[in-house]
Every structure is written in structure tokens, then in C-alpha cells.
Scaffold this motif. Structure first.
Motif, short mmCIF file in Angstrom:
data_model
loop_
_atom_site.label_atom_id
_atom_site.label_comp_id
_atom_site.label_asym_id
_atom_site.label_seq_id
_atom_site.Cartn_x
_atom_site.Cartn_y
_atom_site.Cartn_z
N LYS D 144 -3.56 -14.83 4.53
CA LYS D 144 -2.99 -14.65 5.83
C LYS D 144 -3.90 -13.70 6.24
CE LYS D 144 1.04 -16.66 6.44
NZ LYS D 144 1.25 -17.73 7.42
N TYR D 145 -4.38 -12.92 5.69
CA TYR D 145 -5.40 -11.80 6.34
C TYR D 145 -6.51 -12.35 6.94
CZ TYR D 145 -8.76 -7.96 6.60
OH TYR D 145 -9.66 -7.03 7.12
N HIS D 146 -7.18 -13.23 6.06
CA HIS D 146 -8.33 -13.73 6.44
C HIS D 146 -8.13 -14.90 7.68
CE1 HIS D 146 -10.98 -11.98 3.68
NE2 HIS D 146 -10.43 -12.61 2.78
N GLN D 147 -6.99 -15.54 7.68
CA GLN D 147 -6.66 -16.43 8.59
C GLN D 147 -6.43 -15.72 10.07
OE1 GLN D 147 -2.97 -18.63 7.18
NE2 GLN D 147 -4.27 -20.31 6.23
N SER D 148 -5.74 -14.71 9.76
CA SER D 148 -5.44 -13.87 11.01
C SER D 148 -6.78 -13.58 11.78
CB SER D 148 -4.55 -12.84 10.72
OG SER D 148 -5.42 -11.69 9.92
N ARG D 149 -7.86 -13.37 11.04
CA ARG D 149 -8.87 -12.98 11.68
C ARG D 149 -9.88 -14.27 12.02
NH1 ARG D 149 -11.01 -7.91 9.55
NH2 ARG D 149 -12.87 -9.05 9.22
N MET D 285 -3.27 -2.68 6.27
CA MET D 285 -3.77 -3.95 6.99
C MET D 285 -3.15 -5.13 6.53
SD MET D 285 -6.16 -3.53 4.55
CE MET D 285 -7.41 -4.42 3.48
N LEU D 286 -2.71 -5.15 5.50
CA LEU D 286 -1.72 -6.22 5.06
C LEU D 286 -0.45 -6.34 5.17
CD1 LEU D 286 -3.69 -6.91 1.66
CD2 LEU D 286 -4.06 -8.28 3.71
N GLU D 287 0.02 -5.23 5.45
CA GLU D 287 1.51 -5.23 5.59
C GLU D 287 2.17 -6.06 6.62
OE1 GLU D 287 1.98 -0.42 5.70
OE2 GLU D 287 3.94 -1.24 5.22
N PRO D 288 1.57 -6.52 7.70
CA PRO D 288 2.12 -7.45 8.58
C PRO D 288 2.42 -8.94 8.03
CG PRO D 288 0.41 -6.23 9.47
CD PRO D 288 0.25 -5.83 8.39
N PHE D 289 1.64 -9.08 6.80
CA PHE D 289 1.86 -10.31 6.37
C PHE D 289 3.02 -10.46 5.24
CE2 PHE D 289 -2.38 -9.39 7.56
CZ PHE D 289 -2.69 -10.35 8.63
N LEU D 290 3.25 -9.42 4.70
CA LEU D 290 4.25 -9.20 3.60
C LEU D 290 5.46 -10.18 3.84
CD1 LEU D 290 4.44 -5.42 2.55
CD2 LEU D 290 3.59 -7.44 1.09
N PRO D 291 5.93 -10.79 2.75
CA PRO D 291 7.31 -11.48 2.76
C PRO D 291 8.51 -10.83 3.57
CG PRO D 291 6.54 -11.51 0.73
CD PRO D 291 5.68 -10.47 1.25
N GLU D 308 5.54 -8.69 11.38
CA GLU D 308 5.44 -9.85 12.52
C GLU D 308 4.66 -11.16 12.27
OE1 GLU D 308 2.97 -5.96 13.23
OE2 GLU D 308 4.78 -6.53 12.03
N GLN D 309 3.66 -10.78 11.07
CA GLN D 309 2.88 -11.96 10.76
C GLN D 309 3.30 -12.44 9.27
OE1 GLN D 309 -0.69 -9.86 12.41
NE2 GLN D 309 -1.30 -11.96 12.47
N THR D 310 4.61 -12.26 9.01
CA THR D 310 5.09 -12.30 7.86
C THR D 310 4.56 -13.97 7.02
OG1 THR D 310 6.94 -12.75 5.94
CG2 THR D 310 7.34 -13.57 8.34
N MET D 311 4.40 -13.96 5.92
CA MET D 311 4.04 -15.17 5.36
C MET D 311 5.20 -16.07 5.01
SD MET D 311 3.81 -14.25 1.19
CE MET D 311 2.34 -13.03 1.40
N GLY D 312 6.33 -15.56 5.43
CA GLY D 312 7.63 -16.04 5.12
C GLY D 312 8.18 -15.62 3.83
#
Lengths: 478, 438, 438, 478
Positions: D144-149, D285-291, D308-312
């Protein structure tokens, strides 16, 4: 197996409590312990494993078949344990105000009502903590009763020779002299001997019915009548109630008081030798003498009171309360239909197992039995030298707890088998097969049976040395 | 309804057939018809869920206090989690008395360990496997001391009233004369004892710490009793022995007590644990089960019930006692508790109990609750006067979730254990202050 | 503080000496000094009593409702006492995954028994030993159906939203295209399914009873999917299978579901149990542990972990899944539950759940809560309109000790199990009547 | 041992529930089950005994020594079980209003705070139900991190060849390609190989430190720097955290995310294969992607929110909540001093045991180890034919659970020994003696070791047949 003390290491321990949060009180040194306290020092992990090992060397009824005669080792249901483990019961102080323990008093009152109905009694005390304690209490009721009538001459208690050893012992403790009554050929009370024994010195009769040979004494109404006519009272030893509960009531058979073993008949676990509970029930004329306190209910409110001529207390507080909780849970489960179904099942199982064995083993009485039957291995011992003890010990190798051995005393080489109603037919079939296999083994190779058990953690212990040179505690290498 | 009968109706019918019967009723045809039960007035049986609901609603009708300052014979202590884990193991829970040693080494060894621990704790030489409770232990100890020419007993009036009541019942049944010593300032007066000792005095029973928490003058008592040829039985709170001088060091003949504080919950009075230890000379008079060490044919150490010649199933009316079932699982509980605590842990419990009690006594004194025992040393209980009606004060405390001390003779008997934290005591004091309007 | 380290300070020093060191710090001298922890910002360790008090006070900060009408993926059922007894045995609780079959026959046999029961319950041929929960089971089942030319999946929108969320996450990570079918009257429309099936459709996932309690038209769905060459994965509530037609009888390829209702408490969402069963043809695609029967050298029947060639410790990046730890103890829980209930007991539970739900739906209808699913059959959940703000109604119910149905899209999703007695339902209806002013 | 199904008798059962108290709903027959449901029919007494028998054939860490490498089989304290068994936790519906579950949310928030401190992370999710599930979740964070960038080219995950098999399997599940990195002679990451492997396609590196040969990679700061310099992220496999917790933090070593095994490091029991809990922690920096959902606290009130950018979601609700309760209980017990004491104890115990064995068994690396060490029995196998498997199976006869066998793959005939800190010195001494005795036996009579175990309920199972002709369920005699 190491002992706790052999696992101890100086300085080991567990962090169970915080440090003292107030200034530490200093006692005068003369009040303090001198010698060091040699309790084991063991960390929780090793302590837990110690008891896991011990548990693996312990056979409970929930582990397997346990036909120990006269002990009614029926299954101990788990729901009863859950009921008794509730903080609403376990965390009650016995001296809390009654308005804060209404549920606990309702437990006692409800159990009393149900058990009085089952026994045909009018009142009951849960103070006695075990069967023998109940016997003692029941005998004190009889003693108090005669005393209250100024009938000081009644100093003797009649006890059949087949009775449990606790009966005469309890009678002595309660200040009575014991008169032994012989059994007749059918294993019951010899009526003529009873008639001869009763008299103005008769305080009462203690009787188990069905008796210790597993037979119901059909003369029971005559027996209690003889005692009553002589001015004595009749005490029912409830050890064998599992045979007849819901079928016939001690009160209706002419008994004036009774003790029950909740840890037998009412399925509370025996804990390797207790805690039990031996409540005592009695007819109305004996109620004034019951131990104090008793529970009463009025308008849905429970309270405690002291019977006017109470014998006092036989134990602190209200007896083994949590055991009563478990028994009540069991009583509510079985109810109206379940109670007679249990006794019918117990008698059916005993007869079914006896039937499979009776062509091969000698029964002490060749009639239908009640909840248990007694075999005599006298013939086998005579023919092969294999004793009841040998057969019992061999059973251990098959995961079966042996029957009660060498009891009742009036039967030689006795094995007393009580399967209880909670065993399935296939468990009985398997056990019967094991009994027959052992018999074949006894005939083919008697010597080998003297070595039994062969598959247990230890062999037969040297009991003679244990008693002659008693080692009753660990010696710390001293 | 359930009856825990595995066999189905069909199976039961087949079993009946196997024994030559057709109906269950025939199993009971030996019972006189006149007394066969026709209608049992019991409620209908219930399913497991209904039973567990019923039992839960009974439990909910009781009130559990978070803060408890009441002792008087039953004590709330911390029970380590390992204790319940061990004693709830089904093997231990559902075994009978260990008559068959070969498959009962677990129970037997645990009792042998218990016996050793109780000897260590009390400083005595021999222990039995337990009796019903502390009160019965005291009564049975009195019977142990009966000799042909010495039958009467002298009992401290400062002992637990439950114990006194049981002693009276037991002694009356065997016609043992009992003299109760008067209580003076919450304690036994050795001079009063000296005055009643006689040639037929079999034993003196004294409890220390006594009912009022006071440590009795055991040296004087033992000296007086022994001087008169009487045995001494000492009742003792086992927790106190983590710190205080044990009965053995006072030279008593028998030590008894209530073992409940050693890992057993309050449980509205039971199951509890009566412990009994004595000098070796009295070993064969000790009632109840005793476990001994021996060996099997292969020389393996093993354990058995022993000294059974004392017991009722052999001696019948000549037995030393009628005890069969005792409190074995409670003895195991005590043993696990003592092993989990260890010597330092038990000392810490004892020390904290005493320190809490002394702190509370000090705080209460500031509010006008004066100590009835004066300067006498006390352990974790103490009796005070009460500046208001004690029952009324306790009722006020209960409203605030506190089970106060026990109202006794117009005063209050307070108890602290390690669980009555300083915060709890300060809260108690604050509430009392409010109630008193201070 | 405790760290469950038996060794004393002295013993640790001796051990250090034995390995040629003098201090504990030296054990870590390989760690770069720059990153050695200097000050760990954690609270001081606590004694066991303090920990148990702290944990008790945390538990007390939650509210347990006596009367619960909420399901939506987590269900409150009666848990027989034998279930907890068995699964709290320390041997089962503290064993690792049974790699060493010779001392793990207990765990292995219990899983074999579980696998058999789940096959029987779902009507399928093969079961694994469990996965994390029902939602993950559905996602893993979709991966099982991936073929070279068939990669996309069609998923019913009437499935549990938790399951949908997990499916989306899993599918996104493997670039599996997902089509969600619209919901029509609380159910999946087979015609809508027919419309989206394509040549690359690997699988169709449908849950029945679905999230709204409705029994889907499985015959039509299976026929459509299989007609298009796609596999069918059916999500199912295991309790319903005591009564209702199992996935196997509908001809589906994989059955999955949440096993929590089979003896596991609600537990705020876990531990739960994902079960997966399939046709024999898909056996080697099944993820996770599987236990098989075999014999030892003496010919004794025994059990082992098998088909490990699928697994990650052998196949590494080519494994069918990465699962190692699963929910073994939960599987045992389900197995004991099913054995205690037996076929009649489980049928009774299912029947009572459904009957309670239908009774409640009828009573609610009288108060104006109309069924959103119309005439469609439902099991033990159903969705109604709500004559007032659902959140407000539920808040009123909570004041009266009732956890109401779950507010969903302006309506309410209700659930009944065997524990919602007629009396509880009548009380609910009475309270709602009051709130509505009727 | 009979199977449940072999104990079943038609018509048996238990009375667990009352009859239905409303009219029974009739479903259309087409909706009803056709084939009968062949669940076992067993009464409680026999059911209980069945599982007692099964328990006796199961070895847990609370039964005895369990030095299973990489599994951290430490003692499972009972107080944690009591904490998790409270109705205030077990009876909570996961969808109750947040104001009624404040205690449960506080459990999650507190455990998150403490574990973030221990790992040097900023946020954590408890949704992953096991270690492998945590790995998967952590890799999705990286994805998710790389995708977001918009960094779509980063498709590769670097995994050392000594890594746990779950690492590459998880990477595949998360949609990555796996690149294997060889180990250097000291068992660590080959830095040159790593430098060559990283590049613009590098999504990240998965690493266990200490690694699977029980060694702490002293180059760790350089390793994470190389990956970071290449634009990749570093994932810490927490399987071996018990070696270093409280001594060094993954976050400080340069790791960006980490999973923990609460059922290993934090002493929650493993249940014969789960339930576990594999929480994932990460840097800010990875927290926005947490479940989703996560727990937050404001003014003492806890609530749930969706990053906000959760992986679901990777699992329903909040993961294996009760396992987190147990771990929190353990964390509170150990605290500030106990956490580093545990890792120090684990490393000390491993070195102490290794020291006793190293003169007799070949170690794969002859340096001080961390919490575990790996022996290679290649020499023994060559000389005597006795394999690591044979030695492992012989250990069973002495009540010791064998070490992990044949792992890591880079060591031949490997036995990986992890004693953990909860074993006493005497347990280690006894185990060492058993290892030496077995070695002597192997040299004296190699053949006999192929027959081990000899004292277990069953011998070595035929695994080949099991896999070739799978029997995966009881067949009901069909």
C-alpha cells in the motif's frame, strides 16, 4: 516422583503479592518463629508440572469405571462445578448479614426441602461434613430425644454385624454402647435376635437398607416396628440410598432420622477423600434438637434461627456449603422423574453386571441384588490361592478401579461391586469381560496374579512396614 | 430432565431382558407395596441450561463485598491462580479416598506433602490428612487427650465461639466435663487457668491468636498446664505461623486450627479444612486418615494410607474416631498454596496482615475506637469499642460497599488481611468519619 | 514483577560463569551499542494479585447484556459445561502444533474427528483443520478456485460485510477481479448472477443464510455458476445445518463459514473459527493443516499432519497458502460441542433458533416493523423497517438491559437463538411498545 | 483409542436445552437436510472420558520441557487464563456500542501502547490472527505504501535463504515476487549479495534478527540502510523477538514494520495449533494503511476509527481478542524490568544448554548464540547412520519434546533448540544429560535408535502412506 521438597531450591519463588504498603509492624522477638520455615521454594512452572505428574498418577471416576461398592462413584457432572464456582457463592463471608446472603440461604432451604421429600423427613441440617459426621449428629438427635423425655436408661444402640464400621464407631463417639445384631441367612436382620436385643435400654437401631450385601431387607416394616415398640428410634444410614431414592422413603419405612452422603448419592465429587457433606434429616419430633443455626423462610425472606432444644453445633457455620450447591444443581437436573430413574438405573446396572458374572464367580447371595452385589472368592482362593486382593489388583492393570475388598466382614474374600447408573452397557460388558479374563488367568497361572498390578506406576506397597515403622513426613535428609 | 444415564430406553429394555425381567418396576418388587413411592413431590427435572440459569440467579441474590474487614474465623486472602488450576484437575476432584495405592500415588503423595508442610508450619512431629474444620479439630484433639483418670478439660473462653460450640457438643456426648476460662481484656488469664487445673484435667485448649486477635501468653499457659500434668492443645491461625512462633516451639502437645486461610475461598463457611498435628508420642491417638511412606516390591518409594488399626473399619466401636471422608482436596489446596507462597511469601502475607491491622487500629483510635485488648500484642484482628451502635455503623458501611468488622458485645471485631490495602483502609476511615460526622 | 524465570540471581550468576561470562549485558554485546535500549518506557511489573485486579477492573468496564437480539456474524448460544471442561485441559491448551505425532495423538485425533464432523455437517468430502475465521475462510476458498484462465470472482452483496471486506483485501493483493452482486429484497438475484458470469469467472461466493438471514435460492445459483464453468463457494452458518440442507446437497464445490456458534463465546470477536470443506477433487488445493489417518510400524492406527507438500515450510513461495497456526483449540471446541449436542440436539438448537426468530418477526410486525425480505424463507435473522430512528430505539433498549438488533440501512437486523426465550421476546416487545407509545 | 464415532450409540445424548417454547417453524421440505446427520451420540460421562484419554496422549509445555526451536514454548501462566475467562470479556458482542465496551477497547489500546514501546513502532493492529497472517498484513502495508506513492515498479521482496517458510509464502500471497538472499558464512545476510539484489524493483526485505540459526546479525544497521537507500522498506519477522525484547528494538534497528507472535513471545498458549495472535506494528508513515478499525483514546474515552488509506480488513472484527487479553496480563506482570529479564534469561538458558552439549554435538556455528542454537548431526549420521530424526524421536521416550528438526534448510541434519527463559537450570541439566545419553546410545547401538520412540502411545507413523492415500475423515464403515 520427586517430592515438593526435593524440587525446592533456595531463593526460588513467585511474585504473588505487592510489598506491604504501610509501616511493617515489629513484634517482640520472643513472639517470632525461631526455626526456619522449611516450606518448598518452587517457581510456578515447576509447581504446575509437579501436580500434572501427580494427576497422571491418580484415577478418578471421570477417568474411568470405578465400581467401588458402597461408595456410589457416579459421574460428577461439570455443570455442578460451574454452579459452585460462581463468585456469588465462593466470595460470601459466613457472617455476612442475612439480607446479603438470601441466595445462599435459599440454596440451603431448597436443598433441605427436596431432600426431605426424597427421604420422607421433616427437617434437615447440612452442618455435618461427611457421612460419619452425619451418623454422629443423628445419634446425638436420638440421645437428646431420650434425654428430653427423662429416659436416661436408653444407652444402647443396636447395629447389625454387616454394618459399615462407622456405625459402631459413631455410636461410641455419641456416648452409646453398641449391641451387635447378627444377620440371618438371607443377609438381612435376624428378627428373633432383634426382638431379644431390644428393651428399655434400647436407644435406637442403625440400619442400612439395602444393606451392605446389596439386598433390600423385605422385613423392614417389621424391623422398625420392633424397635419402636421397645421405645427406641430408628436411624437410616443413607450410604446406600442410591438404590432406592424415589422408590421408597426411609421415613415411610419407619426411620426417624437419616444421614445422606451428598458426595455419593447426589453426585458431588469426592476429592480424593473429601470434602463431602453428610446432612442429617429427621422427623418432626426430633427437629427441636437439630444443630444450630437452621434456615427458615417467611414471605420469601430467608433467615436463621436456633432450634429450641438444639444439640448445639457439630461444625462451624453451615457445613460444606459449596458441596450443597453442587448437590442442589444435581437435584434440579434430575427432578421428579430423574431421581427414581437414577435408582432404577443403578439397580439395573448392578443386576446386569452380576448376571454376566454369576455363572463364573460365586455370589454371596444368589438372588437379585439392588445397586450392588457381593462376590465371595473363597472358592477360588481355596482352589488356586488367588485371593480377592489379587483379583482386585489385577483389575488395576485394565484401568478399572477395584470393587471394595473384604467388606462386609461377614462375607469371606468379598468383592463388593457397585457400578452405579452412570455407566453405559458397553462399559459393563467390557468390565465383565475383564473379570472373566482374570478368572481364566487365575486358573491358568495363579502365581502371576500375586504379582499384579504389573502396569501401574508402582507395585503393591509394603503396608506392614508402613504401619510398623511409620514415616509420616519428609525428613529433609535429617 | 437429565439423570446422566447413558443407556437408552431400548438398551435398558434389553438389559432387563438379560436379567429375566420385563419392567423396571420388577427391580423393586422386594419393597413392600405399602411404602412404594406413588408420587414424588419434586419439581420436574431441568435441562443443563435451565439449571445453570437457576443456579446463576441464586448466586446473584447474594452480595459480594469488594472491601471486607470481617474475619472472626473465616478469612479472605489472595488465592494464587495455580491453586485453583491444580485442585480443579478432574483426576484429583473425582477420585475416592486412595484405598488402592497403586493408582492413587498422586493423591497419596500430595497428602504426605501436606502432612510435612503442616508439621513444619506448626513445629510439630506428626500430622493427619485433615478433619472437617478447625472447630472439629479442636474437639477431636480433646478426645485424643482422654485418659482413664484424666477426663476433664479446661477451655479458653477467648477461643472462637464456633469452636467453643463444637467442643461443648462433642464433650457433652462423651460426658467430658468442660470448664470455660473467663476472658480478661480479650485474653486468657494464666492465673485463672492455674486456679482450675486439677488432677483430673486431661487437657487445656487455648487459641492464639485468639478470637479477638490477641496473642496469648502461651509460655505461662503451657507451663501451668504441664505443671499440672495436663496436655496442651493450641489452636492457631496458620497464616500467622509465617511469622510468629509455632505451637511446637511453645512445647504444646497438639496443634489444631482452621486451614481455610491457606488458599480456600470464604465460600459461606465451607468446605474448610481442620488441621491437626501432634507430638510423636500421641501419633497412634491421632484420628483420621494418615499417609505413610513405604516401598513396593521393586523398592520404589511409594505412599499408602497407614496406621489403619486406629480406624473404624477395623476397630469399629473401639476406633479412635469415626472419621472416613475428610477434607482431602482442601488439604491439597493448602499444600499448593504453601508451595506457591514459599517461606518468604507466607511471611510476607503474615507481616502484611499484621501491619495492615496495626495501621487500621491506629487510624480507628484517632476516631475514638479504643482497643479493648490494651497493650497486648495482636495479629490481624482486634476488638474495639464503638462510639455508636455497631450494627448501625456496619449497615452504613454496607451501603458504601464495605463489609465492616463484626459487632461483638457492643464493640467491633476488626480484621485485616493482605487484601485490605492502605487505600481501602483509608476509604473505610473516611466513610466512618463521615458517618460519625467528623 | 514476575518474569516466570525459575533461576535465582545466584543461579544465573553460576550459569553465566559456566559460559565464561560475568554479566548479563555481555550476552548482548553483539548488538550495536547505538541501538541498545537505554530506558524502556513501560510501567513497573506487577505482582499476580495486582495484575488480576487490574484485569478484573478492565472487564468490569464492559457491559454484559442479559438479553441479546444482535447477531450479524457473531452469535450467542448455550455452551455446554463439558465444552469448557475439555478445552481448558492444560495438555490441549499448552501444546504446539502436533509436529511430533507420537506424543500428540490427542490433538491429532481430535482434529481428525473435527474434520469428519465438518464434512458430515456440510455434506462435503474433505475438511481442513481450520483457518482464522469465517471471513478468511471465504477469501482462502476464492484463492483455491484460481486457475490460469479463470481468475475473476463474483460475490454476493448479501454476504456478511466483514467477509466482503476481507475478500476485497485478499483479492486486491493477488489482483483477483471481484464483482459484487446487488442485493434485492435482502437476497441475491440469480438473474443478476447469470448476467455477470463470464468465461474467466473462477468462482461464485454466496452466503446462505445470508447476512439478512435469508435462505438464498442455492439451486438456481449453483446451476447458473456451474453452467458457466465456475466453481461455487457457499458460506453457511453451521448451526443452521442441524436442520437445513447442507452445501453438499446443493452440489457446491467448497463450503466455508464461521464456526464460532459451535461452542465459542462471543469474546468481542475472537478467537473464532474458520471452517473449510470441499469436494475431494480440490483436496490438494485446500490451504492449512490437514490431519490424516495412517499406521505405525506395529500396525496401530494413528494420526499425522499430512499433505504437507502443499505447505509453506516445504513449498515456500509456491505454497497454496501461508497458514501455519490456525485455530486448533477452537476446532476442538466445535468438535466437543457437536458431540455433546449430537444430531438431535443440534437439530433442536436450529429449530428453536428459527422458531424464536419467526415468533419475534410476527410480534414485531404487529408493532409496524415490516420484514424487508418479504416472503423469502429466513433462518434466525431477519431485517425489518423501523418505525422510529433505529439507533434511538436501540439506545432505549440498552437502558432496559437489552442489546437490540443491529441498525442497518435505516432498518434493524434482528437475531434470535435458542437463548432468546419467549419471555425475553415478550419483554422486548413490551419495551418497544412502551417506547413507541403503543 | 476409539474415535468419537466409534463410541456413538443410536439414541444416546444429553439434556442440554429445554424444548422449544414457541410454535415450531416449518420450512419447505426442499430446504431441509436430506441425508441424516451422522454426528456422534454420546452421553456426557463417556464424552468426558474420551477427552481425558486424548489429553493423556498430548504433551503441552505445562507438562514438560519443550525446546522447540523458533516456537518459544515458554510457560503459559494461569493468571492470564483467568483474566481472559471473565464474563466481562467473553460475553461481549463485537458489535456492541463502543460506550459499553470501554474496557475491551482499553485492553487493545494498552496492549498497542506497550508493544509499540517494545518494538519501537508507532501504531499496531491486532486483526491478524497468527504469525503468517501478520506477515501477510505487514506486506500489504508495504504494498500500500509504494502504491500510495505511485511506485508501481516495486514488486519484489527480498528474503534470506534461512528465513521461515512463511516469509516467501506470505510475500506471494501479498502479490510480490520473492528474491532469495544467500546467507554468509557466519549465518547472517550476505551484504554483497544484498547490495546486488536491491534496486528500483525492491519493495522490501523480510528479516528475522536474531535469525533462524540463533545468531544476531551484527550488520543489522547496514542491512536496513542498504534496503532503505534502494527505496525499499524493512519488515521484521518477530518470531525471534524473545531473544532481544527490552534489549534492542526493531524500530531502532531500521525496521519499518513488524509482526509479533503473542502466542510465542508473550506467553499465550498455542492450543495445539492456535488460536494465536499476530499483531502488526509499523512506523508512522505506514499507519494510514493499517487494517480497519483501529482504537483511539481521547480524554479517557475510547473509540474506533478507520485509517484514511486503510488496506481494509484481513479478518473480522478486532482479531483474536481474548489472546490479546492474555498477552496484556503477561505484559503487566513483567513490565519494565521483566521484559528485558525475560530475553536475558532466554539467551542465558540457550547458551548454558549449548555449552553443555557443544563438546559432544556439532554446533552449526561455534559462537555464542542468542535464544536458540542449531546443532548439525551430519557427522553423527555419517558415522553411525543415526539421524537428527532418530535423536529427536528418542527424546520423546524421556518426556522431552524434540527440538525443531531439519530447519533451517541451510543446515544439514539440523536440530534447533530453544529452551526459553522459563526453564530452571536443573531442567536444562537433565535435558543435557539425556542428549548425552542418547549420543552414547547412538554410538553403541545405532540400530536401536531407528526404533525410537519405544515408550510412546504409538510408534513413528507411516507418513508416506498418509500422504499418498489420504484418509482425512472417518468413513462410518463405508
Amino acid at each position: 516422583m520427586k517430592l515438593l521438597f526435593e524440587r525446592s531450591r533456595p531463593g526460588r519463588g513467585n511474585d504473588l503479592l505487592p510489598p506491604c504498603d504501610v509501616p511493617v509492624t515489629q513484634f517482640d522477638p520472643s513472639l517470632l518463629r525461631g526455626a526456619p520455615l522449611r516450606l518448598p521454594e518452587i517457581a510456578e512452572v515447576d509447581l504446575g508440572r509437579h501436580y500434572t505428574e501427580l494427576a497422571k498418577q491418580t484415577h478418578g471416576v471421570n477417568d474411568g469405571f470405578y465400581p467401588l461398592g458402597s461408595c456410589t462413584m457416579k459421574y460428577n457432572p461439570r455443570v455442578n462445578e460451574e454452579a459452585a464456582a460462581q463468585p456469588g457463592f465462593t466470595q460470601l463471608h459466613p457472617l455476612q448479614p442475612v439480607e446479603t446472603v438470601q441466595g445462599a440461604l435459599e440454596v440451603l432451604a431448597t436443598a433441605e426441602r427436596l431432600l426431605c421429600e426424597i427421604t420422607g423427613m421433616d427437617g434437615m441440617s447440612f452442618q455435618p461434613a461427611a457421612g460419619a459426621h452425619g451418623e454422629y449428629t443423628g445419634l446425638l438427635l436420638i440421645r437428646k430425644y431420650h434425654q428430653s423425655r427423662g429416659d436416661a436408661a436408653r444407652t444402647k444402640i443396636l447395629v447389625p454385624d454387616a454394618a459399615h464400621g462407622t456405625n459402631p464407631a459413631s455410636a461410641t463417639m455419641a456416648g452409646f454402647q453398641v449391641v451387635s445384631i447378627p444377620s440371618n441367612q438371607a443377609g438381612g436382620v435376624d428378627l428373633d435376635a432383634l426382638r431379644q436385643a431390644v428393651g428399655p435400654d434400647t436407644a435406637g437401631l442403625m440400619l442400612t437398607n439395602p444393606n451392605t450385601v446389596g439386598l433390600f431387607d423385605a422385613n423392614i416394616l417389621e424391623i422398625t416396628q420392633i424397635v419402636h415398640d421397645a421405645g427406641g428410634l430408628c436411624y437410616y444410614d443413607g450410604a446406600n440410598l442410591n438404590a432406592v431414592m424415589g422408590q421408597v422413603r426411609p421415613g415411610d419405612m419407619g426411620f426417624d432420622c437419616v444421614h445422606l452422603n451428598l458426595h455419593k448419592t447426589f453426585s458431588t465429587p469426592h476429592g480424593g477423600g473429601g470434602p463431602g457433606s453428610g446432612p442429617v434429616g429427621c422427623k418432626a419430633m426430633l427437629e427441636p434438637f437439630l444443630p444450630t443455626p437452621r434456615v427458615k423462610e417467611a414471605d420469601g425472606v430467608y433467615s436463621l434461627f436456633t432450634p429450641e432444644q438444639t444439640m448445639g453445633q457439630v461444625r462451624s457455620f453451615y457445613g460444606n456449603f459449596l458441596v450443597v450447591v453442587k448437590a442442589l444443581s444435581y437435584l434440579l437436573t434430575l427432578g421428579k422423574e430423574g431421581i427414581p430413574a437414577a435408582s432404577a438405573g443403578a439397580v439395573l446396572n448392578a443386576n446386569y453386571l452380576m448376571k454376566q458374572l454369576m455363572d463364573h464367580y460365586d455370589m454371596s447371595y444368589n438372588t437379585r441384588c439392588m445397586h450392588e452385589f457381593v462376590m465371595t472368592l473363597q472358592g477360588l482362593a481355596h482352589d488356586t490361592g488367588v485371593t480377592a486382593m489379587d483379583v482386585a489388583k489385577r483389575l488395576l492393570d485394565f484401568g478399572i478401579h477395584p470393587p471394595t475388598m473384604y467388606f462386609p466382614l461377614i462375607v469371606h474374600e468379598a468383592l463388593m461391586v457397585e457400578p452405579t447408573e452412570t455407566e453405559s452397557p458397553e462399559t459393563l460388558d467390557q468390565a465383565a469381560q475383564v473379570f472373566l479374563d482374570i478368572l481364566a488367568e487365575a486358573k491358568a497361572d495363579p502365581e502371576s496374579l500375586h504379582q499384579a498390578p504389573r502396569c501401574c506406576p508402582v507395585g503393591r506397597p509394603d503396608e506392614v512396614t508402613a504401619a510398623r515403622s511409620p514415616i509420616l513426613r519428609y525428613s529433609f535428609g535429617e | 430432565m437429565g439423570s446422566y444415564i447413558p443407556a437408552t430406553g431400548e438398551e435398558r429394555q434389553a438389559m432387563l431382558q438379560a436379567i429375566g425381567l420385563t419392567s423396571v418396576e420388577e427391580l423393586f418388587d422386594v419393597v413392600p407395596e405399602a411404602v412404594r413411592v406413588k408420587n414424588l413431590d419434586l419439581p420436574e427435572g431441568l435441562s443443563e441450561w435451565e439449571v445453570s440459569q437457576t443456579m446463576a440467579s441464586l448466586a446473584e441474590k447474594n452480595r459480594v463485598f469488594r472491601s471486607v474487614f470481617r474475619g472472626a474465623g473465616a478469612y479472605r486472602h489472595y488465592i494464587p491462580s495455580i491453586v485453583k488450576t491444580v485442585t480443579s484437575k478432574e483426576e484429583f476432584l473425582t477420585a475416592y479416598t486412595p484405598y488402592q495405592a497403586e493408582i492413587s500415588q498422586g493423591v497419596l503423595q500430595s497428602i504426605f506433602e501436606y502432612q510435612t508442610q503442616m508439621c513444619e508450619l506448626t513445629g510439630m512431629e506428626v500430622s493427619n490428612a485433615s478433619v472437617y474444620d478447625g472447630a472439629v479439630a479442636a474437639a477431636e484433639a480433646i478426645f485424643m487427650c482422654q485418659e482413664r483418670k484424666r477426663t476433664s478439660v479446661v477451655v479458653s473462653g477467648a477461643a472462637d465461639p464456633q469452636t467453643l460450640a463444637v467442643i461443648k457438643t462433642y464433650c457433652e456426648s462423651r460426658d467430658v466435663p468442660v470448664t470455660i476460662l473467663p476472658v480478661d481484656g480479650c485474653a486468657t488469664d494464666p492465673a485463672a487457668l492455674q486456679a482450675v487445673l486439677a488432677g483430673d484435667t486431661a487437657a487445656v485448649y487455648v487459641q492464639s491468636p485468639n478470637y479477638f486477635g490477641v496473642l496469648e501468653d502461651m509460655d505461662a499457659i503451657v507451663s501451668a498446664a504441664h505443671g499440672a500434668g495436663a496436655k496442651v492443645i493450641m489452636g492457631v491461625n496458620p497464616i500467622s505461623l509465617g511469622l510468629l512462633k509455632p505451637p511446637g516451639e511453645y512445647g504444646v502437645d497438639i496443634a489444631v486450627g482452621e486451614g481455610q486461610p491457606l488458599g480456600m475461598p470464604l465460600s459461606f463457611g465451607g468446605p474448610y479444612l481442620g488441621f491437626m498435628t501432634c507430638k510423636k508420642a500421641m501419633m497412634r491417638k491421632l484420628p483420621g486418615r494418615i499417609v505413610g511412606q513405604t516401598t513396593d516390591a521393586q523398592g520404589n518409594r511409594c505412599f499408602v494410607l497407614t496406621l489403619q488399626a486406629r480406624e473404624q473399619h477395623i476397630r469399629r466401636e473401639k476406633a479412635s474416631s469415626n472419621i472416613c471422608s475428610n477434607e482431602a482436596l482442601c488439604a491439597m489446596t493448602a499444600s499448593v498454596y504453601l508451595a506457591a507462597m514459599g517461606p518468604r511469601g507466607l511471611r510476607q502475607v503474615a507481616e502484611t496482615c499484621a501491619s495492615h491491622a496495626h495501621y487500621l487500629a491506629g487510624e480507628l483510635a484517632k476516631l475514638g475506637f479504643s482497643l479493648r485488648s490494651g497493650e497486648k500484642p495482636f495479629f490481624h484482628e482486634f476488638c474495639t469499642d464503638c462510639p455508636m451502635d455497631p450494627a448501625l455503623l456496619c449497615a452504613k458501611l454496607e451501603e458504601r460497599g464495605i463489609l465492616g468488622g463484626l459487632p461483638v458485645d457492643g464493640g467491633i471485631l476488626w480484621c485485616c488481611t493482605e487484601l485490605n490495602t492502605k487505600a481501602d483502609m483509608d476509604q473505610l476511615i473516611a466513610v466512618i468519619g463521615e458517618v460519625l460526622g467528623k
